[in-house]
Design a protein around this motif. Structure first.
Motif, short mmCIF file in Angstrom:
data_model
loop_
_atom_site.label_atom_id
_atom_site.label_comp_id
_atom_site.label_asym_id
_atom_site.label_seq_id
_atom_site.Cartn_x
_atom_site.Cartn_y
_atom_site.Cartn_z
N GLN A 176 20.83 5.31 -2.66
CA GLN A 176 19.76 4.52 -3.29
C GLN A 176 18.41 5.11 -2.92
OE1 GLN A 176 19.36 0.40 -2.10
NE2 GLN A 176 20.06 0.81 -0.01
N PHE A 177 17.53 5.16 -3.92
CA PHE A 177 16.22 5.75 -3.68
C PHE A 177 15.19 5.09 -4.61
CE2 PHE A 177 18.87 8.46 -6.38
CZ PHE A 177 18.13 8.55 -7.56
N PRO A 178 13.97 4.87 -4.11
CA PRO A 178 12.90 4.31 -4.95
C PRO A 178 12.35 5.37 -5.89
CG PRO A 178 12.04 4.82 -2.78
CD PRO A 178 13.52 5.11 -2.73
N VAL A 179 11.91 4.93 -7.07
CA VAL A 179 11.34 5.88 -8.04
C VAL A 179 9.95 5.50 -8.53
CG1 VAL A 179 13.54 6.82 -8.84
CG2 VAL A 179 12.61 4.77 -9.94
N VAL A 180 9.56 4.22 -8.42
CA VAL A 180 8.26 3.83 -8.93
C VAL A 180 7.88 2.46 -8.36
CG1 VAL A 180 9.01 2.57 -11.01
CG2 VAL A 180 6.85 3.86 -11.05
N PHE A 181 6.58 2.19 -8.31
CA PHE A 181 6.07 0.88 -7.90
C PHE A 181 5.42 0.20 -9.11
CE2 PHE A 181 5.60 3.58 -4.07
CZ PHE A 181 6.43 2.89 -3.21
N GLY A 182 5.42 -1.14 -9.08
CA GLY A 182 4.79 -1.88 -10.17
C GLY A 182 4.33 -3.24 -9.72
N ALA A 183 3.43 -3.84 -10.49
CA ALA A 183 2.90 -5.16 -10.19
C ALA A 183 3.65 -6.22 -10.99
CB ALA A 183 1.42 -5.22 -10.53
N VAL A 184 3.87 -7.37 -10.35
CA VAL A 184 4.34 -8.56 -11.04
C VAL A 184 3.13 -9.47 -11.22
CG1 VAL A 184 5.81 -10.60 -10.92
CG2 VAL A 184 6.68 -8.39 -10.13
N VAL A 185 2.78 -9.73 -12.46
CA VAL A 185 1.55 -10.48 -12.75
C VAL A 185 1.88 -11.91 -13.12
CG1 VAL A 185 0.43 -8.36 -13.55
CG2 VAL A 185 1.48 -9.90 -15.22
N ILE A 186 0.89 -12.78 -12.90
CA ILE A 186 0.95 -14.15 -13.39
C ILE A 186 0.19 -14.18 -14.71
CG2 ILE A 186 0.51 -16.57 -12.88
CD1 ILE A 186 2.42 -15.13 -10.92
N ALA A 187 0.89 -14.47 -15.79
CA ALA A 187 0.33 -14.30 -17.13
C ALA A 187 0.23 -15.62 -17.87
CB ALA A 187 1.19 -13.32 -17.93
N PHE B 2 13.31 -1.75 1.96
CA PHE B 2 12.00 -2.28 2.32
C PHE B 2 11.46 -3.18 1.22
CE2 PHE B 2 11.14 1.43 -0.22
CZ PHE B 2 9.98 1.14 -0.92
N THR B 3 10.50 -4.00 1.58
CA THR B 3 9.73 -4.79 0.63
C THR B 3 8.25 -4.54 0.90
OG1 THR B 3 9.83 -6.72 2.10
CG2 THR B 3 11.48 -6.59 0.33
N ILE B 4 7.40 -4.90 -0.05
CA ILE B 4 5.96 -4.70 0.07
C ILE B 4 5.34 -6.06 0.37
CG2 ILE B 4 3.87 -3.84 -1.04
CD1 ILE B 4 5.64 -2.17 -2.85
N ASP B 5 4.97 -6.29 1.64
CA ASP B 5 4.52 -7.62 2.08
C ASP B 5 3.17 -7.54 2.78
OD1 ASP B 5 7.08 -8.68 1.34
OD2 ASP B 5 7.89 -7.89 3.23
N GLY B 6 2.48 -8.70 2.84
CA GLY B 6 1.25 -8.82 3.60
C GLY B 6 0.16 -7.89 3.15
N ILE B 7 0.01 -7.70 1.85
CA ILE B 7 -0.94 -6.72 1.32
C ILE B 7 -2.37 -7.26 1.40
CG2 ILE B 7 -1.61 -5.41 -0.72
CD1 ILE B 7 1.04 -4.58 0.67
N GLY B 8 -3.26 -6.46 1.97
CA GLY B 8 -4.66 -6.81 2.06
C GLY B 8 -5.53 -5.72 1.45
N GLY B 9 -6.75 -5.61 1.95
CA GLY B 9 -7.66 -4.58 1.46
C GLY B 9 -7.92 -4.72 -0.03
N GLU B 10 -7.75 -3.62 -0.76
CA GLU B 10 -7.94 -3.63 -2.21
C GLU B 10 -6.62 -3.75 -2.96
OE1 GLU B 10 -10.03 -0.05 -3.09
OE2 GLU B 10 -11.89 -0.71 -2.13
N GLY B 11 -5.54 -4.06 -2.23
CA GLY B 11 -4.21 -4.11 -2.83
C GLY B 11 -3.91 -5.41 -3.53
N TYR B 12 -3.18 -5.30 -4.65
CA TYR B 12 -2.68 -6.47 -5.36
C TYR B 12 -1.41 -6.95 -4.64
CZ TYR B 12 -0.81 -9.40 -9.10
OH TYR B 12 -0.30 -10.45 -9.82
N PRO B 13 -1.32 -8.24 -4.31
CA PRO B 13 -0.29 -8.68 -3.36
C PRO B 13 1.13 -8.85 -3.89
CG PRO B 13 -1.65 -10.54 -3.99
CD PRO B 13 -2.27 -9.32 -4.63
N ILE B 14 1.34 -8.95 -5.21
CA ILE B 14 2.70 -9.14 -5.72
C ILE B 14 3.15 -7.81 -6.33
CG2 ILE B 14 4.25 -10.69 -6.95
CD1 ILE B 14 1.98 -12.63 -7.36
N ALA B 15 3.63 -6.95 -5.48
CA ALA B 15 4.02 -5.61 -5.91
C ALA B 15 5.47 -5.35 -5.54
CB ALA B 15 3.11 -4.56 -5.27
N GLY B 16 6.15 -4.61 -6.39
CA GLY B 16 7.57 -4.34 -6.16
C GLY B 16 7.90 -2.88 -6.37
N THR B 17 9.13 -2.56 -6.03
CA THR B 17 9.65 -1.20 -6.10
C THR B 17 10.90 -1.20 -6.96
OG1 THR B 17 8.93 -0.95 -3.80
CG2 THR B 17 10.37 0.77 -4.69
N ASN B 18 11.12 -0.14 -7.70
CA ASN B 18 12.39 -0.01 -8.41
C ASN B 18 13.24 1.06 -7.74
OD1 ASN B 18 13.99 1.58 -10.85
ND2 ASN B 18 14.10 -0.65 -10.95
#
Length: 373
Positions: free
Chosen positions: A129-140, A296-312
Motif C-alpha cells: 500500500q502506498f499513498p498517491v495524492v492528497f485532497g481536501a474534504v470540503v463542507i459544501a 497515517f492520518t492528517i491531524d491537528g493541522i494549523g498554520g495556513e493548512g486546511y484542517p480536513i485533509a485526506g490521503t488516497n
C-alpha cells in the motif's frame, strides 16, 4: 506547484479508451488473469511500449483525477494500455481488492494490520500500500450566499448530530458576525456507502470533538442521526446538496467545484478560518508524519493548512500478476507519481501531489508489486 484554478473545464469521468491488447494468448493457468483483474501480454518488440488491460476499484474521492490520469496515460504515454477504474467507494474497493476481482484497490483509509493480514491470507503473499495524492474534504452548500461561511469542528459535529438545525443558530452566528445568515433549516447530507471520504471527515471530528468521538468515532461507515440524508458516492452527496434547499454536506473538493457548490472556511488548530484552496491542502499535507508502513492520518493541522485533509492509498500485491499486468501497474503509478503532467492535472482539480522526499519513498514501494513472483 501551479496556482489553484477556481474552475476546471470538465470533471466528468473520462473513459480510459485504448487499443486492444495485442500479442500472444493470455495466461491460461490463472496466474496472470483469473481473479486479479489484470490481463495482457508483454510488448512485442523493444520500444513498442506496454500492452494490456488492468482494472482497479475503490474510492470516489480521487475518481476525477484518476480518470484524467488514465486518459492522459493511455492516450499519450502508452496507447496499447487500457486501465479501467471503477468508482465504487473505498469499502467496496477494499473488498474487491482482497477478493482479488481487481488488480488494484483504492481507499482514503489505509489498510490496518488486520486488513493486511486478511489480504495476505487471501493471496498467500503480502499486500503493498502506498499513498498517491492528497485532497481536501470540503463542507459544501447549494446557496451562494453561504460561500465562505466559517465553521469549526464543534459546530460541524453538532450540525450532523442535529443539535444545530438552522443556519441562524447562535453558534454559527458567533463565528460569522458580519454575515446575514438565513432563517433556513439545515439538511445534513452524508455518504450512505462505505466511504473513505467519510473516514477522513469523521476522523477529523473524532480528533477534535470529544462528544463526536464518544458517539460516532472515526470509520468508513457510521450510524447517522435521524434527520440527515444519505447519498451514494461523492457524486450522490453533491447531488443531494444541489437538489435540496438548506442542504449541507461533505465532499471531495473537485466534486464541489463540478457541481458549482459554495464551500465553508474551516477553523484549524491555530484558530485560523481557512478556505480549501490547493495551497491550504498542500500546507496540510506537509504537516503529515508518514511512517515507514504508510499508515497515517492528517491531524491537528494549523498554520495556513486546511484542517480536513485526506490521503488516497493504492493497494497491490507482491505476487500473482502476470508480467504485463505487473508492468502496467508499476508503469502507470510511477508515471502518476513522477510526471510533471500528472502533477499539473492534480493541481487543476484541487489535489495536492506528494512532496519530493515522500515520492521517492513511495516509488520504492511501488516496485514491490509482484516482487515475490
Amino acid at each position: 506547484m501551479r496556482n489553484w484554478r477556481a474552475k476546471t473545464a470538465a470533471l466528468a469521468a473520462v473513459s480510459a479508451l485504448a487499443l486492444s491488447a495485442c500479442g500472444s494468448d493470455s495466461d491460461s493457468n490463472g496466474d496472470g488473469n483469473g481473479g486479479n483483474g489484470g490481463s495482457g501480454d508483454a510488448a512485442a518488440s523493444e520500444g513498442s511500449g506496454l500492452s494490456g488491460t488492468v482494472t482497479g476499484a475503490g474510492a470516489s474521492f480521487p475518481d476525477p483525477l484518476f480518470q484524467e490520469w488514465i486518459a492522459e496515460y493511455t492516450q499519450q504515454v502508452e496507447p496499447d494500455v487500457t486501465i479501467n477504474y471503477q468508482s465504487v467507494g473505498s469499502g467496496a474497493g477494499v473488498e474487491q481488492f482482497i477478493g482479488q476481482s481487481v488488480a488494484f484497490g483504492s481507499s482514503e483509509e489505509y489498510l490496518d494490520d488486520e486488513a493486511l493480514e486478511e489480504a495476505a491470507g487471501a493471496r498467500d503473499c503480502s499486500a503493498v500500500q502506498f499513498p498517491v495524492v492528497f485532497g481536501a474534504v470540503v463542507i459544501a452548500f447549494n446557496d451562494e450566499a453561504l460561500d465562505g461561511l466559517v465553521l469549526d469542528a464543534e459546530t460541524i459535529a453538532k450540525i450532523y448530530d442535529r443539535e444545530i438545525t438552522n443556519y441562524n443558530d447562535p453558534a454559527i452566528a458567533g463565528l460569522n458576525p458580519d454575515m446575514d445568515l438565513p432563517d433556513q433549516e439545515i439538511l445534513p447530507v452524508h455518504r450512505s456507502d462505505s466511504s473513505g471520504t467519510t473516514f477522513v471527515f469523521s476522523n477529523y471530528l473524532d480528533k477534535e470533538v470529544p462528544a463526536w468521538s464518544d458517539t460516532y468515532g472515526a470509520s468508513k461507515e457510521l450510524e447517522w442521526a435521524d434527520g440527515t440524508l444519505g447519498g451514494d458516492g461523492n457524486q450522490g452527496v453533491a447531488q443531494g446538496i444541489s437538489q435540496n434547499p438548506g442542504a449541507l454536506g461533505y465532499v471531495n473538493q473537485s466534486f464541489a467545484l463540478e457541481a458549482g457548490l459554495s464551500v465553508a472556511h474551516v477553523v484549524n488548530a491555530d484558530g485560523e478560518a481557512v478556505a480549501p484552496t490547493l495551497e491550504a491542502t498542500s500546507a496540510a499535507s506537509e504537516e503529515a508524519e508518514v511512517p515507514e508502513n504508510f499508515q497515517f492520518t492528517i491531524d491537528g493541522i494549523g498554520g495556513e493548512g486546511y484542517p480536513i485533509a485526506g490521503t488516497n492509498w493504492i493497494f497491490t500485491y507482491t505476487c500473482g500478476y502476470d508480467e504485463a499486468t505487473t508492468d502496467i501497474l508499476k508503469g502507470f503509478w510511477t508515471w502518476a507519481l513522477e510526471s510533471e503532467r500528472a502533477d499539473e492535472l492534480a493541481n487543476e482539480l484541487g489535489y495536492a501531489p506528494l512532496g519530493d522526499e515522500l515520492t521517492e519513498r513511495v516509488l520504492a514501494e511501488v516496485e514491490k508489486t509482484n516482487s515475490e513472483a
